[in-house]
Motif scaffolding. Structure first.
Motif, mmCIF file in Angstrom:
data_model
loop_
_atom_site.group_PDB
_atom_site.id
_atom_site.type_symbol
_atom_site.label_atom_id
_atom_site.label_comp_id
_atom_site.label_asym_id
_atom_site.label_seq_id
_atom_site.Cartn_x
_atom_site.Cartn_y
_atom_site.Cartn_z
ATOM 1 N N ARG A 41 0.766 -1.519 0.065
ATOM 2 C CA ARG A 41 -0.231 0.177 0.176
ATOM 3 C C ARG A 41 1.187 0.820 -0.088
ATOM 4 O O ARG A 41 0.842 2.194 -0.657
ATOM 5 N N ASP A 42 2.260 1.131 0.785
ATOM 6 C CA ASP A 42 2.629 2.370 1.155
ATOM 7 C C ASP A 42 3.367 2.481 -0.770
ATOM 8 O O ASP A 42 3.673 3.991 -0.910
ATOM 9 N N ALA A 43 3.970 1.555 -1.126
ATOM 10 C CA ALA A 43 4.308 1.842 -2.501
ATOM 11 C C ALA A 43 3.567 2.359 -3.587
ATOM 12 O O ALA A 43 3.782 3.160 -4.446
ATOM 13 N N LEU A 44 2.649 2.072 -3.354
ATOM 14 C CA LEU A 44 1.055 2.409 -4.221
ATOM 15 C C LEU A 44 1.373 3.841 -4.295
ATOM 16 O O LEU A 44 0.918 4.419 -5.215
ATOM 17 N N THR A 45 1.775 4.604 -3.747
ATOM 18 C CA THR A 45 1.887 6.129 -3.199
ATOM 19 C C THR A 45 3.122 6.309 -4.130
ATOM 20 O O THR A 45 2.382 7.749 -5.071
ATOM 21 N N LEU A 46 3.294 5.472 -4.347
ATOM 22 C CA LEU A 46 4.577 6.262 -5.832
ATOM 23 C C LEU A 46 4.140 5.897 -7.234
ATOM 24 O O LEU A 46 4.912 6.280 -8.417
ATOM 25 N N PHE A 47 2.838 5.290 -7.275
ATOM 26 C CA PHE A 47 1.951 5.535 -9.001
ATOM 27 C C PHE A 47 0.596 5.655 -9.024
ATOM 28 O O PHE A 47 -0.049 5.681 -8.774
ATOM 29 N N PRO A 48 0.776 7.189 -8.761
ATOM 30 C CA PRO A 48 0.191 8.444 -8.410
ATOM 31 C C PRO A 48 -1.283 8.417 -9.632
ATOM 32 O O PRO A 48 -2.273 8.446 -9.976
ATOM 33 N N GLU A 49 -0.676 7.404 -10.913
ATOM 34 C CA GLU A 49 -1.053 7.760 -12.176
ATOM 35 C C GLU A 49 -1.997 6.800 -12.472
ATOM 36 O O GLU A 49 -2.453 6.604 -13.858
ATOM 37 N N LEU A 50 -2.139 5.607 -11.371
ATOM 38 C CA LEU A 50 -2.882 4.508 -11.761
ATOM 39 C C LEU A 50 -4.664 5.353 -11.399
ATOM 40 O O LEU A 50 -5.229 4.312 -11.334
ATOM 41 N N GLY A 51 -4.683 5.538 -10.839
ATOM 42 C CA GLY A 51 -5.030 6.418 -9.776
ATOM 43 C C GLY A 51 -6.269 5.086 -8.900
ATOM 44 O O GLY A 51 -7.437 5.176 -8.328
#
Length: 68
Positions: A41-51
């Protein structure tokens, strides 16, 4: 809407190496299996373009056992 992701992990030199096949380029590591959902979940914040909203994401953990 909840996003379903799979975290695939394999033991590597004292760490768990984690990848998420649904998110190209998402790789991380952790010392213990129970930390995997939070680390992903924390790593997902590095991919904001995915929404993808990390707080509304369900993480399934699949452990890969090495063949000897």
């Amino acid at each position: 809407m909840t996003t379903q992701l799979t975290a695939t992990d394999i033991r590597s030199e004292g760490w768990w190496a984690v990848s998420v096949p649904e998110v190209d380029g998402l790789f991380t590591q952790t010392r213990s299996l129970d930390e995997i959902p939070a680390v992903v979940r924390d790593a997902l914040t590095l991919f904001p373009e995915l929404g993808i909203d990390p707080s509304d994401t369900e993480i399934s953990v699949e452990t890969v056992m090495p063949e000897y």
